[in-house]
Design an enzyme around this catalytic site. Structure first.
Site, PDB file in Angstrom:
ATOM      1  N   CYS A 131      77.324   6.784 -59.036  1.00 16.90           N
ATOM      2  CA  CYS A 131      78.237   7.684 -59.735  1.00 16.90           C
ATOM      3  C   CYS A 131      77.671   9.094 -59.810  1.00 16.90           C
ATOM      4  CB  CYS A 131      78.567   7.152 -61.122  1.00 16.90           C
ATOM      5  SG  CYS A 131      77.162   6.488 -62.012  1.00 16.90           S
ATOM      6  N   GLU A 185      80.701   5.102 -69.311  1.00 24.36           N
ATOM      7  CA  GLU A 185      80.275   6.037 -68.272  1.00 24.36           C
ATOM      8  C   GLU A 185      81.110   5.705 -67.052  1.00 24.36           C
ATOM      9  OE1 GLU A 185      78.798   7.060 -64.798  1.00 24.36           O
ATOM     10  OE2 GLU A 185      77.242   5.644 -65.404  1.00 24.36           O
TER      11      GLU A 185
END
Length: 545
Positions: A327, A293
């Site tokens: 994020c 990720e």
């Protein structure tokens, strides 16, 4: 051997503490914070159960007071990576044979340790070392990691119970083996929960782990390792190492027993990983699992029918909680001209009330960014926006690193939808807004979809259900986690499994059974109770004349 088919405790989301003024939980956390702040904490590497220190003693400086030293960790080198691999492979001999319920018990105990005696310590370490306020620490280093541990155990049992059908006279069954070899976990600074989940989720499924946390997260990484040890993780199952990231990674990726990598970090680093692994493919005993990720350029799009106050609140929370260092943080927004003045007014009122400073002061909503490098990068975007004819800094824009790496929540108004801060990941408290003609809202959705190479999170706001349907369809590939009338941050384990595609990663959804499936290698076993004893099939018989 097991003498039963066991049901694990039903997983539930850990309640979030509020830390209200005067509460015992607030006093307890403040006391633990002060004790840790005034101590000199030691975070050694841990390889095969042994605590390893080197001559490369590295100070830990809180980002909100970079002259203060709260502790030390120890940099290793390639030899420590080699030792960690050897320790992991040695531990694998017994760990893979341990019944699943014993592994489950270890990580359920870890969850209870964090929920109880370690809660303040892990939260305080996250506040001090990573610059999170009490609430951001609570939802991360308490609730989310507890949720990961509990739900992963439940997901493991669901995976194991997924079995094939069997015909008469035979029994088909699948065993979910751990990967052959060792696995490598590389974790980021911004979430203690991610740092704990990446190695523990793989270990839960029977794998052995070499864990390289961020050097900016070592304080809470050390506490996590204490918790894993107390919970009963055997020596060598999770090995904590530190040092030159490139050198450690090379040792792991060059090893024939390398079986997979679980990564959260930058897109550029993850792409290098793919290249290195691909170049070494003939070296490995098996095809390694590559799960990552990475970055995001997360959007908020508002339709003319949206509620302006809800949009403004989502932008403030989504952009500036934890200084935009998520994020999933809202980084670009598309607001129709008809509501922009109202949204801007609500944002201005909120921003004028926000306090910034040390996490020790619980009234501070915004704290420092993580490092000098990060501070300089973010300040560069702000200064260029001040000078550009294509942009205007309308809120914030000030910064100061004399004591800590503090940057005001900053809002840039872009005249061009392709202005750099609308397109590039900044990873800081900077939101860029593009105001559009509300009559062209459908074409703006195309701009949202095409502007960024990332596809992590995104949010749309509208009351018009036809607009919601259109936006959901047009943005189908633009975000792995898609929010309707809510901010694009705050995914909860068991409710919103997290991950994105495109340049944002492999979308293997942390906090779900999908992720755990990546760390097993199924073996189908077919047992026939009365095997045939003649090779001839009936069709071979001769026709009657």
């Amino acid at each position: 051997m097991p003498k039963g088919i066991f049901n694990v405790p039903v997983a539930y989301n850990e309640p979030v503490r509020s830390y209200e003024p005067g509460s015992e939980e607030r006093k307890s956390l403040q006391q633990t914070y002060d004790q840790m702040w005034e101590s000199t904490l030691d975070v050694p590497m841990e390889i095969g159960g042994k605590k390893i220190k080197t001559d490369n003693k590295m100070p830990i400086h809180p980002p909100h007071d970079h002259q203060h030293t709260v502790g030390y960790f120890y940099d290793g080198d390639a030899s420590h990576a080699q030792d960690a691999i050897a320790a992991a492979l040695k531990a694998r001999e017994k760990w893979t044979l341990l019944p699943w319920e014993q592994r489950a018990a270890i990580f359920l105990k870890a969850a209870d340790l964090i929920a109880g005696p370690y809660r303040d310590r892990l939260n305080a370490a996250t506040m001090i070392g990573q610059g999170k306020n009490a609430f951001q620490a609570e939802i991360d280093s308490a609730c989310e990691i507890i949720d990961f541990l509990r739900f992963n155990v439940q997901y493991m049992t669901e995976i194991y119970s997924d079995q094939p059908m069997s015909d008469d006279g035979l029994w088909n069954r699948v065993e979910y083996r751990p990967l052959e070899g060792f696995v490598y976990a590389v974790t980021p600074f911004n979430f203690t929960a991610i740092a704990g989940n990446l190695p523990s989720s793989m270990a839960l499924m029977g794998n052995v782990v070499v864990w390289k946390p961020s050097d900016k997260q070592m304080l809470s990484a050390g506490v996590l390792m204490e918790i894993f040890n107390e919970a009963g993780v055997p020596d060598g199952v999770i090995n904590l190492i530190q040092g030159d990231a490139a050198a450690i990674t090379k040792v792991c990726f060059d090893h024939p027993d390398f079986a997979g990598v679980h990564f959260t970090g930058s897109t550029s680093v993850f792409r290098k990983f793919w290249t290195q692994i691909g170049a070494n493919i003939d070296t490995y005993k098996t095809y390694p699992r590559i799960v990552g990720e990475t970055g995001g350029k997360d959007f908020v799009w508002a339709h003319p029918s949206a509620n302006a106050k809800a949009v403004a609140t989502a932008l403030i929370r989504g952009s500036f909680e934890y200084q935009g260092q998520k994020c999933s943080a809202a980084s670009r927004a598309y607001i129709p001209e008809s509501m922009w003045e109202e949204v801007k007014g609500y944002m201005q009122a909120d921003l004028e009330s926000i306090k910034m400073g040390s996490p020790r002061d619980f009234t501070n909503f915004v704290n420092a960014v993580i490092s000098k490098d990060s501070f300089d990068k973010i300040a560069g975007y702000i200064e260029r926006a001040k000078k550009s004819s294509q942009s205007e800094v309308i809120f914030g824009g000030n910064y100061d690193d004399s004591k800590g790496y503090f940057i005001e929540p900053t809002v840039i108004l872009a005249k061009d939808a392709q202005y750099e801060s609308m397109c590039e990941e900044i990873f800081g408290p900077v939101l860029t807004v593009y105001v559009y003609d509300g009559r062209a809202w459908e074409s703006v959705l195309d701009t949202v979809n095409e502007t960024s190479p990332y596809a992590l999170t995104g949010a749309i706001f509208a009351q018009d259900r036809y607009a919601i349907d259109t936006a959901t369809k047009k943005l189908v590939d633009a975000a792995g986690n898609f929010y309707i009338n809510d901010k694009p941050t705050g995914a909860v384990v068991g409710q919103q499994p997290f991950g994105g595609a495109r340049a944002s990663g492999t979308n293997d959804k942390a906090g779900s059974a999908q992720n755990l499936l990546r760390w097993v290698s199924p073996r189908l076993i077919k047992e026939t109770f009365n095997p045939p004893k003649d090779y001839r099939y009936p069709f071979l018989g001769q026709d009657e004349m």
